[in-house]
Motif scaffolding. Structure first.
Motif, mmCIF file in Angstrom:
data_model
loop_
_atom_site.group_PDB
_atom_site.id
_atom_site.type_symbol
_atom_site.label_atom_id
_atom_site.label_comp_id
_atom_site.label_asym_id
_atom_site.label_seq_id
_atom_site.Cartn_x
_atom_site.Cartn_y
_atom_site.Cartn_z
ATOM 1 N N PHE A 118 -2.881 -8.571 6.304
ATOM 2 C CA PHE A 118 -3.751 -8.034 5.592
ATOM 3 C C PHE A 118 -3.175 -6.520 5.143
ATOM 4 C CE2 PHE A 118 -6.788 -11.180 6.663
ATOM 5 C CZ PHE A 118 -6.994 -11.969 5.536
ATOM 6 N N ASP A 119 -2.796 -5.648 6.094
ATOM 7 C CA ASP A 119 -2.266 -4.348 5.948
ATOM 8 C C ASP A 119 -1.049 -4.274 5.161
ATOM 9 O OD1 ASP A 119 -4.416 -3.114 7.196
ATOM 10 O OD2 ASP A 119 -3.186 -2.973 9.136
ATOM 11 N N ARG A 120 -0.203 -5.412 5.400
ATOM 12 C CA ARG A 120 1.113 -5.589 4.680
ATOM 13 C C ARG A 120 0.731 -5.875 3.057
ATOM 14 N NH1 ARG A 120 5.213 -9.260 6.363
ATOM 15 N NH2 ARG A 120 6.589 -8.022 4.939
ATOM 16 N N VAL A 121 -0.108 -6.755 2.998
ATOM 17 C CA VAL A 121 -0.375 -7.263 1.630
ATOM 18 C C VAL A 121 -0.883 -6.008 0.724
ATOM 19 C CG1 VAL A 121 -1.804 -8.535 -0.021
ATOM 20 C CG2 VAL A 121 -0.777 -9.616 2.150
ATOM 21 N N MET A 122 -1.945 -5.292 1.529
ATOM 22 C CA MET A 122 -2.405 -4.085 0.733
ATOM 23 C C MET A 122 -1.401 -3.153 0.370
ATOM 24 S SD MET A 122 -6.341 -3.420 2.234
ATOM 25 C CE MET A 122 -5.826 -3.915 3.960
ATOM 26 N N ASP A 123 -0.386 -2.740 1.145
ATOM 27 C CA ASP A 123 0.628 -1.699 1.179
ATOM 28 C C ASP A 123 1.205 -2.206 -0.224
ATOM 29 O OD1 ASP A 123 -0.038 -0.182 3.194
ATOM 30 O OD2 ASP A 123 1.455 -1.156 4.575
ATOM 31 N N THR A 124 1.687 -3.648 -0.283
ATOM 32 C CA THR A 124 2.606 -3.820 -1.462
ATOM 33 C C THR A 124 1.671 -3.825 -2.774
ATOM 34 O OG1 THR A 124 3.793 -5.543 -0.217
ATOM 35 C CG2 THR A 124 3.580 -6.057 -2.281
ATOM 36 N N MET A 125 0.637 -4.088 -2.835
ATOM 37 C CA MET A 125 -0.580 -3.946 -4.069
ATOM 38 C C MET A 125 -0.326 -2.545 -4.214
ATOM 39 S SD MET A 125 -3.497 -6.394 -3.281
ATOM 40 C CE MET A 125 -3.301 -8.329 -3.284
ATOM 41 N N ASN A 126 -0.591 -1.729 -3.382
ATOM 42 C CA ASN A 126 -0.447 -0.113 -3.819
ATOM 43 C C ASN A 126 0.769 0.329 -4.172
ATOM 44 O OD1 ASN A 126 -1.937 2.227 -3.428
ATOM 45 N ND2 ASN A 126 -1.031 2.758 -1.565
ATOM 46 N N THR A 127 1.790 -0.275 -3.790
ATOM 47 C CA THR A 127 3.211 -0.003 -3.986
ATOM 48 C C THR A 127 3.256 -0.287 -5.484
ATOM 49 O OG1 THR A 127 4.186 -0.037 -1.954
ATOM 50 C CG2 THR A 127 5.537 -0.202 -3.880
ATOM 51 N N VAL A 128 2.723 -1.194 -5.938
ATOM 52 C CA VAL A 128 2.936 -1.946 -7.369
ATOM 53 C C VAL A 128 1.971 -0.959 -8.279
ATOM 54 C CG1 VAL A 128 2.142 -3.730 -9.012
ATOM 55 C CG2 VAL A 128 3.486 -4.127 -6.850
ATOM 56 N N ALA A 129 0.859 -0.522 -7.718
ATOM 57 C CA ALA A 129 0.015 0.413 -8.383
ATOM 58 C C ALA A 129 0.642 1.807 -8.707
ATOM 59 C CB ALA A 129 -1.407 0.465 -7.715
ATOM 60 N N SER A 130 1.448 2.259 -7.660
ATOM 61 C CA SER A 130 1.855 3.582 -7.674
ATOM 62 C C SER A 130 3.163 3.516 -8.860
ATOM 63 C CB SER A 130 2.623 3.838 -6.538
ATOM 64 O OG SER A 130 3.774 3.293 -6.026
ATOM 65 N N HIS A 131 3.686 2.443 -9.083
ATOM 66 C CA HIS A 131 4.803 2.357 -10.086
ATOM 67 C C HIS A 131 4.092 2.103 -11.424
ATOM 68 C CE1 HIS A 131 8.552 2.581 -7.672
ATOM 69 N NE2 HIS A 131 7.777 1.887 -6.519
ATOM 70 N N ARG B 58 9.836 -4.761 -10.082
ATOM 71 C CA ARG B 58 11.247 -4.441 -9.892
ATOM 72 C C ARG B 58 11.719 -3.096 -9.481
ATOM 73 N NH1 ARG B 58 13.513 -8.181 -15.037
ATOM 74 N NH2 ARG B 58 13.508 -10.293 -14.016
ATOM 75 N N ALA B 59 10.850 -2.281 -10.015
ATOM 76 C CA ALA B 59 11.000 -0.971 -9.733
ATOM 77 C C ALA B 59 10.837 -0.906 -8.116
ATOM 78 C CB ALA B 59 9.956 0.043 -10.291
ATOM 79 N N ALA B 60 9.918 -1.513 -7.467
ATOM 80 C CA ALA B 60 9.624 -1.489 -6.189
ATOM 81 C C ALA B 60 10.363 -2.235 -5.214
ATOM 82 C CB ALA B 60 8.199 -2.110 -5.899
ATOM 83 N N GLY B 61 11.443 -2.866 -6.018
ATOM 84 C CA GLY B 61 12.390 -3.919 -5.141
ATOM 85 C C GLY B 61 11.967 -5.181 -5.083
ATOM 86 N N LEU B 62 11.034 -5.777 -5.618
ATOM 87 C CA LEU B 62 10.340 -7.050 -5.243
ATOM 88 C C LEU B 62 10.591 -8.091 -6.146
ATOM 89 C CD1 LEU B 62 6.308 -5.614 -5.032
ATOM 90 C CD2 LEU B 62 7.964 -6.164 -3.129
ATOM 91 N N ASP B 63 10.754 -9.242 -5.356
ATOM 92 C CA ASP B 63 11.440 -10.546 -6.223
ATOM 93 C C ASP B 63 10.308 -11.181 -6.914
ATOM 94 O OD1 ASP B 63 12.997 -12.646 -7.005
ATOM 95 O OD2 ASP B 63 12.462 -13.694 -5.019
ATOM 96 N N TRP B 64 10.425 -10.805 -8.555
ATOM 97 C CA TRP B 64 9.433 -11.154 -9.531
ATOM 98 C C TRP B 64 9.761 -12.302 -10.010
ATOM 99 C CZ3 TRP B 64 10.015 -12.303 -14.656
ATOM 100 C CH2 TRP B 64 8.607 -12.266 -15.446
ATOM 101 N N LEU B 65 8.886 -13.263 -10.242
ATOM 102 C CA LEU B 65 9.216 -14.579 -10.581
ATOM 103 C C LEU B 65 8.144 -15.171 -11.640
ATOM 104 C CD1 LEU B 65 7.767 -17.204 -8.924
ATOM 105 C CD2 LEU B 65 8.695 -15.724 -7.073
ATOM 106 N N LEU B 66 8.350 -16.244 -12.478
ATOM 107 C CA LEU B 66 7.489 -16.912 -13.384
ATOM 108 C C LEU B 66 7.359 -18.156 -12.701
ATOM 109 C CD1 LEU B 66 9.055 -16.068 -16.754
ATOM 110 C CD2 LEU B 66 6.848 -15.484 -16.117
ATOM 111 N N PRO B 67 6.214 -18.552 -12.216
ATOM 112 C CA PRO B 67 5.998 -19.588 -11.422
ATOM 113 C C PRO B 67 5.752 -20.837 -12.354
ATOM 114 C CG PRO B 67 4.176 -18.361 -11.178
ATOM 115 C CD PRO B 67 4.946 -17.559 -11.730
ATOM 116 N N LYS B 68 5.813 -22.070 -11.913
ATOM 117 C CA LYS B 68 5.353 -23.103 -12.755
ATOM 118 C C LYS B 68 3.816 -23.102 -12.816
ATOM 119 C CE LYS B 68 9.607 -25.973 -12.196
ATOM 120 N NZ LYS B 68 10.261 -27.304 -11.837
ATOM 121 N N LEU B 69 3.219 -23.521 -14.163
ATOM 122 C CA LEU B 69 1.879 -23.448 -14.277
ATOM 123 C C LEU B 69 1.487 -24.718 -14.848
ATOM 124 C CD1 LEU B 69 1.364 -20.062 -15.862
ATOM 125 C CD2 LEU B 69 1.216 -20.539 -13.647
ATOM 126 N N ALA B 70 0.575 -25.624 -14.592
ATOM 127 C CA ALA B 70 -0.102 -26.636 -15.005
ATOM 128 C C ALA B 70 -0.895 -26.246 -16.319
ATOM 129 C CB ALA B 70 -0.962 -27.343 -13.748
#
Length: 566
Positions: free
Chosen positions: A466-479, A159-171
């Motif tokens: 893959f670069d975009r995915v890594m950028d998002t993961m890195n952003t989450v880590a920074s927060h 949420r600090a990174a402005g990402l859409d966080w959700l709780l998916p359905k789990l079996a």
């Protein structure tokens, strides 16, 4: 000479495609035989000790009849399972519907082709599968689940990174509706399953991916396969299919070998095992992306009219593994370790959905999900700090010997144990992140000169994704005031590991575009259906299992409505 058995349908494989097909066909009164190469795994039978894990792989020629199989290729490794219930035994339980805008296959030239089936067509089948799998969201609004450190940290950082966080359905069964979820409680009426064993609500032990020994996961053996068995489906586990072909009198002939429990642990010349032959009007191939494609390539000479697209459009579903390391938080002026506790909870509890770029191009969206692992991995992570661990062990031993020799009355054993364990920051502040989405499905599978499965695929063709995915993961880590590191295989070889392989027997509008039509039937071979991840003409985007099951349900409807042409 024994008489060949005849069935209305033979289903090869018991994963999300095969289990659904077997149940639906039996529900309509057809006589069905389901063949699964792996064994049954009732609660308590999944490997846990090092010696059990050592042989927990699938290679009967070496005497291993275990749960995992790793397909190794130059650009990617694929992890799949062998066992009654297929991939449901080791998947992380996530059920997310494929985005309606993602029913396309992206080409390497930047263009795209539509899938031969839409989200609107799949929705009623998603509904039907969901009713059977009975998923629940991670009960993050209730204690003790609301205190799950990794979920809370991932939510805050996202949420600090402005990402859409959700709780998916789990079996997963966290609680018996309408009761309040409680870890480790017996599930009412749960013993009525194919194993005749009691199941328990999720204990938050992080063991989903190595097989749930408590029956908390709503794996296929507890729903589709249990119901199929009640309807009279003949389920034969430890039966590995080798051959299949059209029969002269119509229908299909299938040849398989049997792996016996007494052979487990002993090398076996599996090429010399006797073949059992059975026949049926319908053949449902559901051995998984690698398994089905490999079997069809091996038996291609029996199907001369098969499409030339066999083996094409492989994708790893954009899978990418990353790690948050050394997370911290501020308490006043102090910067302290932030406990993420990845071994607490189900393996995946929450996710973020990164949207497609508005301008399209190389910017398809993707998911990033919090990861987890069993508690014993925490000890392995701490032990990986070898020199620090050794020093602490030596100090502990020295203190205890000295206390014994001097008959010291000191009772500060708690302080000594704390010193032995250190601050445990390495495992406590670690969190795996799992990325998946819309990579370019341009991999091609074939047989090499030894008739082993080969795959031409490289991550470079989807580099921007893959670069975009890594950028998002890195952003989450920074927060989380943490470091981010990608899977070491990526750094060393630009190689990824996928647990979601798709493609190889793709759907298409004609045999020029695919191996099967939009109902899974092989072009030119009535009654021959492929129902697994191999029929995807491109990545699913989210975790594929739900979509595989929904497609299989759709395929079954079509088979029952049209019958088999003769």
């Amino acid at each position: 000479m024994p008489t060949t058995q005849h069935f209305d349908a033979i289903v090869v494989g018991s994963g999300f495609g095969g289990s659904v097909m077997a149940y639906r066909l039996a529900q309509a009164g057809l006589e069905v035989c389901l063949l699964e190469r792996g064994k049954r795994y009732p609660p308590g039978s999944f490997a846990r000790s090092p010696v059990e894990m050592r042989s927990n792989f699938w290679d009967p020629s070496l005497g291993s009849h275990g749960l995992y199989q790793v397909w190794r290729f130059d650009g990617i490794d694929g992890l799949v399972s062998a066992g009654l219930g297929g991939g449901s035994l080791i998947y992380a339980n996530v059920l997310i519907r494929k985005d309606e805008n993602w029913f396309i296959r992206r080409r390497s030239d930047g263009g795209y082709d539509p899938w031969p089936v839409s989200r609107a067509e799949l929705n009623p089948h998603y509904d039907r599968v969901e009713a059977m799998l009975a998923p629940q969201q991670y009960p993050f609004d209730k204690e003790p689940y609301s205190d799950t450190p990794k979920t809370r940290a991932f939510q805050e950082a996202s949420r600090a990174a402005g990402l859409d966080w959700l709780l998916p359905k789990l079996a997963v069964t966290f609680g018996d509706p309408p009761d309040r979820p409680v870890p480790g409680e017996p599930i009412v009426g749960s013993k009525d399953n194919i194993h005749q064993r009691t199941r328990y609500t999720c204990r938050l032990c992080g063991e989903c991916d190595i097989g749930c020994n408590y029956g908390s996961k709503n794996t296929l053996d507890y729903n589709y396969l249990t119901q199929a068995s009640k309807l009279g489906v003949t389920i034969r586990d430890r039966c590995e299919v080798r051959t299949f072909a059209p029969a002269d009198e119509g229908g299909y002939t299938v040849g398989y070998v049997e792996h016996h429990p007494e052979d487990e642990g002993s090398p076996t010349d599996t090429k010399q095992l006797p073949t059992v032959e059975i026949k049926a009007k319908r053949l449902i191939l559901a051995a998984g992306t690698f398994g089905s494609t490999f079997l069809l390539l091996k038996n291609r000479r029996n199907f001369p009219n098969l499409s030339d697209t066999l083996g094409r459009y492989f994708s790893g579903n954009g899978d990418l593994l990353g790690f948050i390391l050394d997370a911290h938080q501020r308490i006043g002026r102090d910067r302290t370790t932030r406990v993420l506790a990845p071994s607490r909870g189900s393996v995946i509890t929450s996710a973020v959905r990164v949207p497609d770029r508005a301008d399209g191009g190389d910017g398809p969206g993707y998911y990033v999900q919090d990861g987890g692992y069993p508690g014993f991995v925490d000890w392995l992570v701490e032990a990986s700090n070898a020199m620090g661990s050794l020093r602490r062990v030596l100090d502990f031993v020295e203190d205890r010997i000295l206390a014994h020799l001097t008959h010291s009355p000191q009772t500060d054993i708690d302080a000594q144990v704390q010193a032995l364990l250190g601050d445990a920051h390495r495992s406590a502040s670690l969190l795996p992140l799992l990325g998946m989405g819309m990579d370019t499905p341009d991999g091609v599978m074939s047989l090499d000169d030894k008739e082993f499965l080969a795959l031409n695929w490289t991550s470079a063709r989807s580099g921007a994704y893959f670069d975009r995915v890594m950028d998002t993961m890195n952003t989450v880590a920074s927060h989380l005031d943490a470091r981010f590191e990608i899977d070491p295989l990526w750094y060393l070889h630009k190689k990824v590991v996928t647990v979601h392989p798709v493609g190889g027997c793709p759907m298409g509008d004609s045999s020029a575009q695919g191996v099967v039509d939009s109902y899974g039937e092989v072009f030119g071979y009535p009654g021959f259906v492929i129902a697994d991840g191999s029929v995807m003409p491109g990545p699913v985007g989210p975790n594929p299992s739900f979509t595989i099951a929904a497609l299989s349900d759709r395929f079954a409807d079509h088979q029952l409505a049209t019958g088999v042409a003769t």
